[in-house]
Design an enzyme around this catalytic site. Sequence first.
Site, PDB file in Angstrom:
ATOM      1  N   ARG A 188      -5.662  11.461  -5.493  1.00 48.54           N
ATOM      2  CA  ARG A 188      -4.426  10.587  -6.032  1.00 48.54           C
ATOM      3  C   ARG A 188      -5.427   9.646  -7.235  1.00 48.54           C
ATOM      4  NH1 ARG A 188      -7.720   6.680  -5.546  1.00 48.54           N
ATOM      5  NH2 ARG A 188      -6.315   5.571  -6.369  1.00 48.54           N
ATOM      6  N   GLY A 189      -4.426   8.865  -7.693  1.00 52.23           N
ATOM      7  CA  GLY A 189      -4.924   8.211  -8.990  1.00 52.23           C
ATOM      8  C   GLY A 189      -4.442   9.037 -10.100  1.00 52.23           C
ATOM      9  N   ALA A 190      -3.570   8.529 -11.111  1.00 56.18           N
ATOM     10  CA  ALA A 190      -2.958   9.392 -12.226  1.00 56.18           C
ATOM     11  C   ALA A 190      -3.741  10.273 -12.975  1.00 56.18           C
ATOM     12  CB  ALA A 190      -2.005   8.166 -13.042  1.00 56.18           C
TER      13      ALA A 190
ATOM     14  N   ARG B 142       4.464  14.286  -7.542  1.00 57.48           N
ATOM     15  CA  ARG B 142       4.589  12.769  -7.854  1.00 57.48           C
ATOM     16  C   ARG B 142       5.191  12.241  -9.214  1.00 57.48           C
ATOM     17  NH1 ARG B 142      -0.286   9.547  -5.657  1.00 57.48           N
ATOM     18  NH2 ARG B 142       1.522   8.197  -5.072  1.00 57.48           N
TER      19      ARG B 142
ATOM     20  N   GLN C 290      -5.708   1.544  -0.494  1.00 60.83           N
ATOM     21  CA  GLN C 290      -6.335   2.194  -1.654  1.00 60.83           C
ATOM     22  C   GLN C 290      -7.648   1.280  -1.955  1.00 60.83           C
ATOM     23  OE1 GLN C 290      -2.880   2.363  -1.858  1.00 60.83           O
ATOM     24  NE2 GLN C 290      -2.509   4.308  -2.567  1.00 60.83           N
TER      25      GLN C 290
ATOM     26  N   ASP D  31       0.129   4.122 -13.877  1.00 63.46           N
ATOM     27  CA  ASP D  31       0.422   5.435 -13.816  1.00 63.46           C
ATOM     28  C   ASP D  31       1.396   5.874 -14.759  1.00 63.46           C
ATOM     29  OD1 ASP D  31      -0.256   4.758 -11.096  1.00 63.46           O
ATOM     30  OD2 ASP D  31       0.316   6.839 -10.798  1.00 63.46           O
TER      31      ASP D  31
ATOM     32  N   ASN E 167       2.391   0.721 -12.264  1.00 60.07           N
ATOM     33  CA  ASN E 167       1.165   0.947 -11.282  1.00 60.07           C
ATOM     34  C   ASN E 167       1.488   0.520  -9.975  1.00 60.07           C
ATOM     35  OD1 ASN E 167      -1.546   1.450 -11.346  1.00 60.07           O
ATOM     36  ND2 ASN E 167      -1.956  -0.693 -10.975  1.00 60.07           N
ATOM     37  N   LYS E 168       0.632   0.797  -8.951  1.00 60.47           N
ATOM     38  CA  LYS E 168       0.806   0.629  -7.722  1.00 60.47           C
ATOM     39  C   LYS E 168       1.494  -0.462  -7.224  1.00 60.47           C
ATOM     40  CE  LYS E 168      -0.288   2.937  -5.351  1.00 60.47           C
ATOM     41  NZ  LYS E 168       0.801   3.848  -4.707  1.00 60.47           N
TER      42      LYS E 168
HETATM   43  O1  MRU Z   1      -0.638   6.175  -5.278  1.00 58.07           O
HETATM   44  P1  MRU Z   1      -1.907   6.160  -5.982  1.00 58.07           P
HETATM   45  O2  MRU Z   1      -2.964   5.914  -5.088  1.00 58.07           O
HETATM   46  O3  MRU Z   1      -2.059   7.605  -6.656  1.00 58.07           O
HETATM   47  O4  MRU Z   1      -1.783   5.069  -7.067  1.00 58.07           O
HETATM   48  C1  MRU Z   1      -2.700   4.977  -7.882  1.00 58.07           C
HETATM   49  C2  MRU Z   1      -2.644   3.787  -8.809  1.00 58.07           C
HETATM   50  O5  MRU Z   1      -1.593   3.114  -8.906  1.00 58.07           O
HETATM   51  C3  MRU Z   1      -3.630   3.552  -9.925  1.00 58.07           C
HETATM   52  O6  MRU Z   1      -3.940   2.118 -10.249  1.00 58.07           O
HETATM   53  C4  MRU Z   1      -3.451   4.396 -11.026  1.00 58.07           C
HETATM   54  O7  MRU Z   1      -2.962   5.538 -10.800  1.00 58.07           O
HETATM   55  C5  MRU Z   1      -4.404   4.553 -12.059  1.00 58.07           C
HETATM   56  S1  MRU Z   1      -5.850   5.096 -11.794  1.00 58.07           S
HETATM   57  C6  MRU Z   1      -7.020   5.218 -12.916  1.00 58.07           C
END
Ligand code: MRU
Length: 334
Positions: A51-53, A88, A189, A230, A240-241
Amino acid sequence: MFMGKIKTLSLKLEDQKLFILDQTLLPHKELWVEVLSPEQMCDIIVQLKVRGAPLIGVAAGLSLALYAIGGATENEYLKACERLRSTRPTAVNLMWVIDQLIKAATTAYNPEELFNMAVQFCQEDIELCQKIAQAGAELIKDGDQILTHCNTGGLATAGVGTALGVIAEAHRQGKKIHVYVDETRPLLQGARLTTWELEKLNIPYTLICDNMAAHLMSLGKITKAIVGADRIATNGDFANKIGTYTVALSCHYHNIPFYVAAPYTTIDFSCSRGEQIEIELRSPAEVLGVHGAFESVIWSPKTANTYNPAFDVTPAKLVTSWVIDRGVFTSPTF
Ligand code: MRU
């Protein structure tokens, strides 16, 4: 063709075999899983094992490239690209990587070339993170008490991370800082992953529930907030999250600087405003309870009505600065 090894905090490439660290089991269990096909990578991404963009883009790219050098036909490869692209919908880095891999393949289907490109995406992300960390650390002062949301470190990127990379760099420079970590419901997370990374980095932190942040701000316990993204629209709005928007609003009310850190690969130059960003909706099970290496608990009636948007959009006017690899921007003139 690249014959070396890649080893990041949660991804390994050795002898053209790809392994990922299953993030759903952290922090209690560190299990590396070999990824044998793009189809398996789709499940891994949907389940948030990766996970994480930025990391999603890098991992998807490597699995596609390995599929190509493993003998997939151009048609099979392009189908796998489309399937992975839809896993995603909010994280634009995934589309950024896959669109380039599709464009290259339709120009000339050369598996070795695709593999080199996928490795290059990984190496570029490592470099971009380093630049973000350097640029952003300038904003952090001795004594800062920094709130962060979700996980934006080495588990979310191929490098040191974005927002968490900035924090880690400031700490490495010797600045005395303290991090407040939002737990980040529903998938935790912050509580599971950011804490795990901060422990490894030996950075002092305090874990709080998401709904405590505004109270801490009112007590003067938070001097700055920094988060990742994201997808960033060209007017500076960003997804973002879920919960990031609430952090930004609370910072605005309390006059606390609010920063967003991301590589240029997270800017969607075809998206002019936040309303255009598609928000991923996820399963009710994530809201009804929690699931992880600590087992599954459902605390609500199983029939409870739920709503589970994985991201929210923070309007540009709540952002103090955008920390991009190209520098720190006080207006969205990227
Ligand atoms: O659903 P996730 O855990 O993939 O969400 C991640 C986030 O929202 C992060 O803040 C974002 O991807 C940036 S990571 C460098």
